[in-house]
Write a protein that holds these residues in place. Structure first.
Motif, short mmCIF file in Angstrom:
data_model
loop_
_atom_site.label_atom_id
_atom_site.label_comp_id
_atom_site.label_asym_id
_atom_site.label_seq_id
_atom_site.Cartn_x
_atom_site.Cartn_y
_atom_site.Cartn_z
N ASN A 144 0.83 -1.20 0.00
CA ASN A 144 0.00 0.00 0.00
C ASN A 144 0.86 1.25 0.00
N ASN A 145 1.97 1.23 0.73
CA ASN A 145 2.85 2.38 0.77
C ASN A 145 3.46 2.64 -0.60
N GLU A 146 3.92 1.58 -1.27
CA GLU A 146 4.49 1.74 -2.61
C GLU A 146 3.43 2.20 -3.60
N LEU A 147 2.22 1.69 -3.47
CA LEU A 147 1.14 2.09 -4.35
C LEU A 147 0.80 3.56 -4.15
N GLY A 148 0.81 4.01 -2.92
CA GLY A 148 0.53 5.41 -2.63
C GLY A 148 1.59 6.32 -3.23
N GLN A 149 2.85 5.93 -3.15
CA GLN A 149 3.92 6.73 -3.74
C GLN A 149 3.78 6.75 -5.26
N THR A 150 3.37 5.65 -5.84
CA THR A 150 3.20 5.58 -7.29
C THR A 150 2.05 6.50 -7.72
N ASN B 59 0.95 9.18 -6.16
CA ASN B 59 1.35 10.57 -5.99
C ASN B 59 2.28 11.02 -7.10
N SER B 60 3.23 10.18 -7.47
CA SER B 60 4.16 10.56 -8.53
C SER B 60 3.44 10.61 -9.88
N ALA B 61 2.48 9.73 -10.07
CA ALA B 61 1.71 9.77 -11.32
C ALA B 61 0.90 11.05 -11.42
N LYS B 62 0.31 11.46 -10.30
CA LYS B 62 -0.46 12.70 -10.30
C LYS B 62 0.45 13.89 -10.58
N LEU B 63 1.64 13.88 -10.00
CA LEU B 63 2.58 14.98 -10.22
C LEU B 63 3.01 15.05 -11.68
N ILE B 64 3.30 13.92 -12.27
CA ILE B 64 3.72 13.89 -13.67
C ILE B 64 2.58 14.33 -14.59
N PHE C 53 2.96 17.59 -17.05
CA PHE C 53 2.85 17.44 -18.49
C PHE C 53 1.47 17.85 -19.02
N GLY C 54 0.50 18.01 -18.15
CA GLY C 54 -0.83 18.44 -18.59
C GLY C 54 -0.99 19.94 -18.53
N ILE C 55 -0.57 20.54 -17.40
CA ILE C 55 -0.74 21.97 -17.20
C ILE C 55 0.44 22.75 -17.79
N GLY C 56 1.62 22.18 -17.74
CA GLY C 56 2.84 22.86 -18.22
C GLY C 56 2.73 23.35 -19.66
N PRO C 57 2.38 22.50 -20.60
CA PRO C 57 2.27 22.95 -21.99
C PRO C 57 1.18 24.01 -22.20
N ILE C 58 0.10 23.91 -21.45
CA ILE C 58 -0.96 24.92 -21.58
C ILE C 58 -0.45 26.28 -21.13
#
Length: 58
Positions: A18-24, A26-31, A35-40
């Motif tokens: 669960n801890n590893e899944l949570g980190q994954t 969070n990092s997926a949301k950050l990426i 990459f979603g807001i940055g180009p806009i």
């Protein structure tokens, strides 16, 4: 000779998973945010510098 059986605690494994899944997540949301807001934001800045949002003078 006796072989030592290496039994791992299932509760500990679940917490680690669960801890590893949570980190994954969070990092997926950050990426996705970068990459979603940055180009806009980059496109808006580019268009602003080129005068796209200025009203035309007639």
């Amino acid at each position: 000779m006796k072989k030592k059986s290496s039994k791992k605690n299932p509760k500990k494994l679940r917490k680690e998973a669960n801890n590893e899944l949570g980190q994954t997540k969070n990092s997926a949301k950050l990426i996705l945010f970068i990459f979603g807001i940055g180009p806009i934001i980059g496109i808006i800045i580019f268009l602003f510098t080129k005068g796209f949002f200025n009203s035309p003078n007639i």
